[in-house]
Every structure is written in C-alpha cells, then in structure tokens.
Design an enzyme around this catalytic site. Structure first.
Site, short mmCIF file in Angstrom:
data_model
loop_
_atom_site.label_atom_id
_atom_site.label_comp_id
_atom_site.label_asym_id
_atom_site.label_seq_id
_atom_site.Cartn_x
_atom_site.Cartn_y
_atom_site.Cartn_z
N CYS A 1 58.53 41.67 40.32
CA CYS A 1 59.63 41.49 41.98
C CYS A 1 60.92 41.46 41.18
O CYS A 1 61.21 42.75 40.90
CB CYS A 1 59.26 39.51 41.89
SG CYS A 1 60.41 39.31 43.76
N HIS B 1 53.70 37.93 42.94
CA HIS B 1 53.78 37.54 41.42
C HIS B 1 53.23 36.79 40.93
O HIS B 1 52.25 35.99 41.32
CB HIS B 1 54.24 36.40 41.74
CG HIS B 1 55.71 36.39 42.10
ND1 HIS B 1 57.50 36.37 41.34
CD2 HIS B 1 56.65 36.95 43.30
CE1 HIS B 1 58.29 36.69 41.86
NE2 HIS B 1 57.91 36.79 43.21
N GLU C 1 52.34 35.39 37.56
CA GLU C 1 52.20 34.26 37.45
C GLU C 1 52.59 33.14 38.46
O GLU C 1 52.61 32.00 37.57
CB GLU C 1 53.86 34.39 36.67
CG GLU C 1 55.35 34.16 37.17
CD GLU C 1 55.82 34.61 37.99
OE1 GLU C 1 54.94 36.27 38.32
OE2 GLU C 1 56.91 35.53 38.80
#
Ligand SMILES: Nc1ncnc2c1ncn2[C@@H]1O[C@H](COP(=O)(O)OP(=O)(O)O)[C@@H](O)[C@H]1O
Ligand SMILES: [Mg+2]
Lengths: 75, 770, 232, 75
Positions: free
Chosen positions: C84, C202, C204
């Site tokens: 990002c 994302h 994560e």
C-alpha cells in the site's frame, strides 16, 4: 523571493478529479465548460530560485505522471 | 510573584494604552447572562478584563459548564463492578480482564460539522481520540453516529458526503479503525445535522492517568501543534447559541491534521510509559483555558501560564486569543522540573513541538502572564465550579412538536412493495457506501466488521473480545422520550447479545434542542430518566458522555437524540456471532416474541414514517426485564457456538430482519408466520392505521411483518440448538434457510422476493455516493 | 529468517506487518531515521500515511535515511516488499516502475478484494502455487483486503507492455474487483530483477481466520521460502 | 477561453501539507525555503468567463477555508 509552481497531470493520463468537476458543473447551471484539469499549486519563499527545478524533479512533482511549471515574480 | 495587574484591578479603562475594557454588553454578546456577568464581577472583585471575560465566557458556556444538564446527569448510575473510571475524567473506563481497561467516550461535533462538514467531522474524531489517549489508553476503534435531513435535499447530501469523508480521513490516516456507527435521515435534522463520534482505547490498568495537576513548582508543558486563530469563539460559544442563518458569524474553521495527531499520540503514550508525566490533559473546546482550569481545579492547585511562551502559528495573537484558541492536536501535561529535559527530548523525537508554558502554584488562582505582564487573574474555583446551574422547567407539550414526515409510500402498498421500500429507505438501506470509506481493520483486532454482525467485535490479547455498539432512533425518542431512550439502550445491549457479549459500561451523547424551552426540557428529563433506568437494569453504568444542546433553528428542534454507546465483552472471540444466515437447511427461530403482548404496533415504525403517519403520543409499554432475559438467553446460546447466526429485530421489523439475514451471505429463506397469529390476542392483530385513514386491507397483517419493538431476535442454526433456548425465552421455529429468495407465508398469502430484488433495494444509498 | 519493518511517522500498518511477519519468522521495527537495517533478511515497507501522505502518497517518506539503506539493500539483491503506502514509497523511490494515482472513484475505499496470482513462481508468490499435479489451470485466487485512496496503478503503455512481457505483474484484480482504476488490473508488480515487490492490497491483514482470511500469509511464507532457500 | 484558477488555503488556516513539505526540504539539501503553502490548480475552457467567480464559490473552492484567484489569458 516568492515562487509559484504549477503542477498538472501529464496529458493523456486519466484525471478523474477533473472529470468529476466537469460532470458536476452542468447541474449547477454552468454550461460551456470543457477540458477541466486539476493539479497542485505550490507557493514558497526561496532564497535561491536556481534550486526550484531540482526541488520539483525530486519532491514537488512526480515527473513520471506530472508536468510542472515554475513561475517567478516578473517572469 | 503576582501583584494584581492594573487592567484587572482598576476600574475598567484606566490603563493608558489598553484596548477599551469589556462591558456588560460584551459579556452578553459572548453568551453570558446579565446575572452571570454580575456574579463574575463579584467573584473577581470588579469587572473582568478582556482576557478574564473571554475565559469566563467559555468556561461558563453550556458546552463547558453543563449549566442546563448537570443536575440531570447526577441522576445517572455511574458505579458498578467493572467501572474503573467514571464521568469526570476525559473518558470513562471499564475493566476488561487480563489487567487491561477499556477507555471509551462519545462526543459531538455538531455545530462545526454544520459549518464545514469535512473538517468539522474530522476534528470531531481528532478530539475524541485525544480524550482517549489523555487518560493513557491507546485508541483502538472509532464509531460514528450521524443524523442528517432527508437525502433528497442537496444540502443534506453535501453534509453527509463531507462528514463521512472527514471521519474517514482522520481515522484512516491516524491508523485507528472505524468499526461501526449509525446514520439516520429525518427532516428535523435538516437544519441541525448531528455528528457524534465515539472512540475506544485500551491500556494496562496501572497506566491510567488522571488530569489533576499536582506538585507545586511542577511545570506545565504544552506539546503538539502550534497555536493559531482556529475556532476562536468557536465550538464553545457556537455550541451555546442557536445556529442562525448569519453566515458572517462563522468562526475560523478548525482544520485537523491527523498526521500531527498520530505523532502526538505516540509521543503522549511514550511519555506515560516512561513515567514522565504527573498529569495529562487534551486541549479541546475552549483550548488552553479549559485544560488549564480543569487541571488546576481537579488538583486543588493554582496555575501560572505565560502566553508569551506558547508556540504560535501566526505572530500577532493577543493573549486572550492564545488562551481561547481551539487549534487542534495539542496536549498539556504536568511534569517535574527534573524531567523537563527528557520530556522535551521525547517531543523532539516524535517531531512535535513542546514548550514549558507555566507552573503549578499553591495559590488556587489561574494567572495569565504575557511575559512579565499579568494579564489575567482568576480564582480557579470561580472559573470551574461557580457557574450557576439552572433548573429545567419541563412541561409535556400539549401539541405535537414535529410535523408528520412526508409520505413516500402509498397506504395501499402491498407487503412486497412495503418490504422493498423499507429496504431502500435511507434509514435501513445498506451502509456499505459509508463504511467502505473507513478502514475497519487496521491494528489487526477486528473480528467482526460492519455488516458481519450487529456489534463490532475487537479481539483482546487473551482470546476474549470486546464488542461495541452505538444506537439511537430519534424518531422513537421523539414519540416517547422515556421509552424511546430505554429502547436505544436495549438496542445496544441486544446488538452485544447477538455477538455473545455482555455489557460492561455505557457512554452517551445527549443531543437536544433548546433546554430553556419547557417541551425540550421535558424531552431531556424524560430521556435521562429512561437512560438511567435502562442502564441500571442492564448493569451497564454510564462512565462518561457529552451533551449538545440548542440544536434547533427556525424550523424547530431536532428529534431528541440521546445517542447510546455500549461496550461489552465476550469470553471467546472465535465464537463471536454473525448476523447472516450461513448454512442451507438451518432452522430459523424467532426468539423473544411475546404472545401475551397483544397487537404489535406500527406506531413510530419506519413503515409508519414512509407512509407519512404522524408520530404517536407515546410508545407501547414493554417489560424491560423480559427483554433483558431474552438478551441473556441469546447471549448464552451464541457463546455455546452452535448457532449459525443471530440478528436483533429493529428498524423495519421482522420482515426486514429476515431480508438482512438473507442478504448477508446470499442465502434465501422459507418462512411461515401463521403461528404468530395464533396468539391469545390474535384478534387484536391488524392494521393499526389511525381511524378514518384510508384502510386498504392488505392481505398480510402488516404489523406482524413490520412492527418495531424491543426484545426480538432472529436466530438460525440446528433446530435442537434453537429449541434449547425455550426455557429462558419464547422460541418459535418459523422457517428454514434455503434457496435464492425470501418467501414469507402468512394468512394464506405468500410474499416472495428474490435475493436479487432485495439486494437491489438494499443498495439504495449507493446513489448518494456517485 | 528475520524481517525488518520500516516505521515512518504516520505509518499505520507497521505493527500489523510486524505481527504478520512474525507468523513465519522473526521481525523487528526499523525507525525511519536509522540507516542500519539490523541484519534483516527481508524488508517490509508498510502501509499507512507516512508523513500524512501530504503532497503525494509516499513522496516524502522515500527520502528517509532508512530508505537510503533499503535502496542499497535492494540493489544488492535483498527482498523488499512494499504494501500500500509502501508500494507508493517504492515507486516514488524508483525501485519499482510506474506510479500510484488517486483512485478513479476519488474516495478512500476499503474492500475485501479477490486477486489473481499471475505468477505463482516468484520470490514473493511461490507459496501461492497449486500443489504439483493439480489439473486446474485457472489462476490461483487470494482474498485480501485493500484500503487506500491512492491506488490507481499507472505506467506508460510501453512500460506496461514490458512489465507483462517480462512477467513482472505478479497480482491482478480479479474481474470486477478493480475499484481504483489500475491500468490492466494491476494489483502488484515487481522489479526486473524480481527482488522488489509492491502491491496495494494488504496481505498482512489476511493472516488469521479470526479476523478474515489467511491468504495473505502466503506472501510472507513465499518470502521465507526464498530467503531460507538462499541460505541453504 | 482557457482559464486558470489558483486555490490556496486561507491565511491563518492550518496548512498541514505545506508544513510537511517545508519540514522535508532541508533534509534534501534545499535551504532557505519558507512559507510553503500547497493548494490546488484548476484549468478549464470556459465559454463565459463571467461564470468563473460563481463556479469558484459554489464548486471549485471551499470559500470557508480557501481563497481563490482567477487568471484569464492576457490578464
Ligand atoms: N451525558 C453525559 N453522561 C455522563 N457523563 C457526561 C455526560 N456529558 C458529559 N459527561 C462527563 O462530563 C465530563 C466533561 O465532559 P466534556 O466537557 O465533554 O469533557 P472533555 O472536555 O474532556 O471532552 C466528562 O467526564 C464527561 O464524561
Ligand atoms: Mg478532554
């Protein structure tokens, strides 16, 4: 010296902000408006105007997608 | 150190070059009454000078002094086994186990948002986040509670668009997830939109910090952004007078800088973690004036401030402007002289400004210096405690206050038409276009996002979780301030029950019109009575809140809107409930339906609104204990982990709840509701259209489908798991999860809506965000 | 193996990235002002709003001292993942081709998106490959959240052609999922050498079934396999 | 006619972007730069330049927090 930098999206790159403004205008009664483009305006006091070009290349603009124009007083 | 300054001591105007001293007329312009001004003169031993009057006028405003609400607030329950910090601090806090506390509070930024919705809402979020980290907690979530006029109006759409973008801008940029919220559109909010924001934070219990200044000789450090002319005469003054059409009076708009606040947040938490601060306080409404006075008052000490030491954004601020500026992203702390250097070093590490601007004294007075010159001298107690509190003069209005809503649905609409119209109603349609503008997952704690469950769920380190909900249906409160407010609190608790959580504590924001008017005073009094009763019954004490009054204009007052925010806990995050049907073939149960209750009423329902019906005078009574027992049963069942879904029945009633359960995962349902008409009072069932109105005779009893009242849930799961709830509450198996349509059979007719039709209606708000 | 996760003032998802990385190895935060990458085997430039995203997303962060170290690390072949805002920073730093522009819908948008793995055979995606011998030829899909306001991938036509020819497009938005207007549905690209990768969604935030999906873990897992393979 | 509108934060209103850029410049070796402000640049073709003022008030600028300056060719 007060300098001004105009930064605009490079020709041919989609400018959704400009398009959105253009679409919104007729509803507000404004007609005959075309080719709206939205960019950034940077104004700053510089001691050494010779640095401006490098400042634009490095930070103020992204030369991949933006053009810039430096305006100095009296120019 | 402090001889009295000429300006404050001598009769007004004796100091040569000083600007003309303020007069009674100035005090009135600043929103004080004549009597209050007299009282200030008495406390000061003479007329206040400009700095003093500016400071009094803010601290004695409705916003800071709670002049018309304090007495009522004292009636609220504030204590309970989980409460660690009650009202009076920047935020309240409850124990959530594992050595952690959850800090939370809701606050309004209504008037600034009406002026400039983006910045107003953004700085509202910034302000409530500062309240959370001011007590030492790391913010972990934001919720928003919004009210606008009907979205058919361009101004309402502009406000909605700006407020949502502003909330997202601030929360997203600072890295705090916005996990939930609510929005309603009703004509009475046309002139006065409401933008309330709630925040939650977590902190180890022993690291909670209070705001009481202590230690004579200790230093006051102002850190964060520099001070400009933002909001001078802003929120405090604005919030204390009706917002007229006078555009010129608009104050300088406060601009929020979430990047600055992010640094301020990390800096504050590191200061606390290193044990470097004695007390901490955010700067909110009334800026330095309020923070310094509150800190001194709570610590029973005095404070000397030198405005010349305050880092300024613009060079030419006058002392009074420095004292009342509402520049955002600033904090004030008390530190020992020994620690000052370390504190300033830490500010430098986080790239936030920091400056020692004052000292703690034993004088009990607030002294304002401009360098050597003493420019203001006031007793702290006079500033903070001596503002007169007013008794309300409540009187129930004899005439309806609110005109009936504009009809948008014909009285003879079929049940299917009504269902689709309700799903597309701005108050019910999917909030996706709003919440997609919010980061709901940063910090990796979000177990339930918007539209996955009735409450947001946030994992805790020990595998348990927090749940949070915010709610208030202003139209129902308008119909019945007492019961409507109880319903709002019960609705929050119902949302928590659906994810398996039990309430720990409550916060609230009382948004009302002008309390000096008897009918508003009555709304406020009744609402607070209901709130107190509900929170007592739920054992969810009030740990904090906010009051926003004078929300009215030429077109009248807003609907009374006591926004309730509730925080709960569930033991096992992995078993948090979901709202949508999840498995083909699951049984569907209606739980908490009361066959003894008599005819369900459409009064004050969303359907009644669409049909343009006037608000009823009062809501039907209900048994609070019975509702709570049902919630407990649902909660227990969700915790066992055998249910597929749990959803409470709220706006739009049973049929809308069914549709929502279907839409969540795209699963249809076949439902048969005749059992609901077999009740003893079945003969009373029927359309309760006011007598004389055109009675179209719909073939399905609309009240069964669309009536709203608290205490009912829709659950799905294995039949046995559902029937197991029966001893604690009524359980009616009404159908089965199946197919790609919602089919509801009732009284010999069957309503059939395909999922595609339902989804299309439910997407109605998307049109507002092209 | 050890991940180093950069932290800028204004980073928001650095702790999320740290926690995700710790699911497959060790991980440590690296403050933007430091030049020492602390012996990290791979670097994550995380999401958030470094320097408030003022001017252009990622424009200011790219000049942080830690970024100078990251540029050297990348030039010496080290694995660098930009997520990002981190992707934006890597583009601004010219470690990756192209630029990220404001979303076509002009709004910050948070949405769970479906991605197609265009290259399941790279340092960042090898753990996404289907089990050997599987007949299924369709691209592997990942469900990962995206949340940003500057996510529209842009590069000149010529550059885009090159990227595709050389197999530098690793992730694409699945049909109907490209809300930000990225050219050719590009969600993630790597450099020519294949050791620097940036993506807008994302991963994560997709490492735990409790909070959503676990598909993102495969990106971190791939990086671990690459680093540990290199160490063998 | 091609018109240009320069939109800048009103004096006294916080300009976080300008501040962030100003703080970043010294580290890049640019010194002596002060008073950096960042605004927007709108460029558009208009049939009737008389409408520009109203366009700015209503749509292009937010007069509460921004000032605008209209530039026309030859002006
Ligand atoms: N409706 C309410 N119910 C309970 N407590 C309230 C309410 N309104 C305000 N309070 C409490 O009064 C105190 C002062 O509130 P406020 O002026 O909003 O504080 P701050 O300036 O920190 O935002 C706070 O502790 C707040 O929780
Ligand atoms: Mg506070």
């Amino acid at each position: 010296m007060r300098a001004r930098v105009l930064i605009r999206p490079k020709a041919g790159i989609l400018d959704p902000q400009g398009e959105a403004v253009q679409r919104a205008l007729p509803a507000l009664g404004f007609t005959g408006v075309e080719n709206v483009h939205i960019g950034r305006l940077v104004e700053l006091d510089v001691a050494d105007a010779g640095q401006l070009e490098e400042m634009c290349e490095k930070l103020l603009a992204n030369p991949l997608v933006e053009d810039y124009e430096i305006q100095l007083p009296g120019s | 150190m402090s001889e009295r300054p000429a300006t404050a001591d001598a009769p007004a105007g004796t100091e040569g070059e000083a600007e003309p001293p303020p007069t009674l007329a100035d005090a009135l312009t600043l929103g004080l009454t004549g009597a209050e001004y007299e009282l200030i003169c008495a406390k000061q031993g003479g007329p206040p000078n400009q700095v003093e009057l500016a400071m009094y006028s803010l601290l004695w405003s409705e916003h800071c002094a709670y002049k018309h609400s304090k007495k009522l607030l004292r009636t609220l329950p504030t204590e309970g086994p989980h409460v660690v910090m009650g009202p009076g601090e920047n935020a309240g806090a409850v124990d959530v186990g594992g050595g952690l506390v959850c800090a939370f509070k809701v606050e309004s930024h209504n008037h600034p948002s009406a002026v400039e919705p983006f910045q107003g809402a953004a700085t509202g979020v910034g302000g409530i986040l500062r309240d959370i980290f001011a007590i030492g907690a790391r913010p972990i979530a934001v919720l928003d509670s919004l009210r606008f006029g009907e979205p058919s109006g361009t101004r309402s759409r502009y406000l909605l668009d700006g407020a949502v973008a502003g909330i997202g801008h601030y929360g997203n940029s600072i890295g705090v997830p916005t996990v939930g919220g609510e929005v309603y559109f009703e004509a009475p909010y046309e002139q006065n939109c409401l933008v309330n924001a709630m925040a939650l934070g977590l902190c180890p219990r022993e690291r909670l910090v209070r705001s009481a200044a202590a230690g004579v000789g200790n230093l006051l450090v102002l850190f964060g952004a520099s001070t400009g002319r933002d909001g001078i005469g802003g929120a405090s003054v604005l919030a204390s007078a009706e917002l007229g059409d006078d555009e010129d009076k608009r104050p300088t708009v406060q601009v929020g800088d979430p990047f600055e606040e992010k640094k301020l947040l990390e800096c504050s938490l590191e200061l606390l973690q290193r044990g470097l601060v004695v007390a901490l306080q955010d700067l909110g409404a009334a800026g330095l004036t309020s923070s310094a006075a509150e800190m001194a008052s709570k610590g029973g000490v005095g404070i000397d401030i030198d405005v010349a030491k305050v880092p300024l954004r613009e060079p030419d601020l006058e002392p009074f402007e420095v004292m009342v500026s509402e520049s955002q992203e600033r904090m004030l702390c008390v530190v020992t002289p020994r620690d000052l250097e370390q504190v300033l070093d830490l500010c430098e590490k986080w790239e936030v400004g920091g400056a020692a601007i004052g000292t703690v004294t034993e004088t009990g007075r607030l002294h304002v210096y401009d360098g050597e010159r003493l420019v203001g001298d006031m007793p702290v107690s006079a500033l903070v405690d001596d503002c007169p509190l007013y008794d309300l003069a409540p009187a129930k209005p004899s005439e309806p206050i609110y005109p009936p809503p504009a009809a948008t649905l014909a009285m003879d609409a079929t049940p299917l038409q009504a269902l689709l119209a309700l799903l597309a109603s701005p108050n019910i349609a999917s909030r996706r276009p709003l919440f997609e503008q919010y980061d709901a997952i940063v910090q990796s704690r979000t177990v339930r996002r918007p539209e996955q469950a009735d409450a947001a769920v946030l994992a805790l380190p020990d595998s348990s979780a927090l749940a949070v909900s915010i709610d208030c249906n202003g139209r129902r409160v308008a119909a019945d301030p007492y019961r409507g407010t109880i319903e709002a609190a019960l609705e929050c608790a119902a949302n928590l029950a659906c994810v398996g959580a039990e309430p720990l504590g409550t916060t609230n924001n009382l948004n009302f019109g002008n309390p000096e008017k008897p009918h508003i005073a009555w709304q406020l009094t009744e609402a607070v009575r209901g709130l107190g009763e509900a929170c007592r019954a739920l054992e969810a004490p009030i740990v904090g809140g906010n009051v926003s009054l004078y929300n009215e204009g030429a077109a009248g007052p807003i609907y009374p809107t006591p926004v309730v925010g509730m925080v709960g806990r569930l033991p096992d995050a992995a078993r948090a409930g979901r709202l949508g049907f999840a498995r083909e073939g699951n049984a569907i149960a209606l739980v908490g339906w009361d066959p003894q209750r008599g005819a369900p009423s459409l009064a004050a329902s969303e359907l009644a609104k669409l049909r343009g019906e006037p608000l009823p005078d009062g809501l039907p009574p209900f048994d609070v204990q019975r509702v709570i027992a049902t919630q407990e049963a649902v909660r227990a069942a969700v915790r066992v982990g055998e249910l597929s879904s749990a959803h409470d029945i709220a706006e739009g009633g049973l049929a809308v709840a069914l549709a929502e359960c279907c839409l969540a995962n795209g699963l249809g349902a076949r439902v048969e509701l005749d059992a609901l008409t077999r009740a003893p009072s079945a003969d009373a069932l029927g359309d309760d259209t006011p007598a004389g109105a055109d009675r179209p005779n719909p073939s399905l009893p609309l009240p069964i489908l669309f009536a709203e009242y608290p205490g009912r849930f829709l659950l799905s799961g294995p039949r046995a798991a559902l029937e197991a709830l029966a001893p604690q509450t009524s359980v009616e198996i009404v159908g089965v999860v199946t197919g790609a349509a919602l089919e509801i059979a009732l009284a010999g007719e069957t309503l059939v809506a395909t999922l595609a039709e339902l989804a299309e209606a439910h997407r109605a708000l998307a049109a507002l965000f092209p | 193996m050890k991940f180093g996760v950069l932290q800028f003032p204004g980073s928001c998802d650095e702790v999320d990235a740290l926690l995700a990385a710790r699911r497959v190895g060790e991980a440590e935060l690296i403050w933007h002002g430091e030049r020492d990458l602390r012996g990290a085997d791979a670097i994550v430039v995380p999401g958030g709003f470094s320097y408030g995203d003022y001017l252009r997303a990622g424009a200011i962060a790219r000049f942080a001292p830690a970024m100078e170290a990251v540029i050297e690390f990348a030039e010496s072949g080290g694995l660098v993942l930009g997520i990002c805002n981190g992707f934006q920073v890597l583009c601004e730093a010219r470690l990756l081709p192209g630029a990220l522009l404001p979303n076509a819908n002009l709004r910050f948008t948070f949405r769970q998106v479906e991605l197609e793995v265009a290259r399941p055979d790279t340092s960042f995606t090898s753990a996404c490959a289907r089990a050997a011998g599987t007949a299924d030829e369709t691209p592997v899909r990942l469900s990962i959240p995206a949340k940003h306001s500057w996510g529209r991938y842009h590069a000149e036509e010529r550059t885009l052609d090159e990227l595709e020819e050389r197999g530098q497009v690793l992730l694409r938005y699945a049909p109907g999922q490209n809300f930000n207007g990225s050219l050719r549905d590009i969600a993630g690209v790597c450099n020519a050498r294949g050791n620097v990768f940036g993506l807008m969604p994302h991963p994560e935030h997709a490492v735990d079934a409790l909070t959503g999906s676990t598909d993102g873990l495969r990106i971190f897992e791939s990086m671990r396999l690459t680093v540990e393979g290199a160490h063998v």
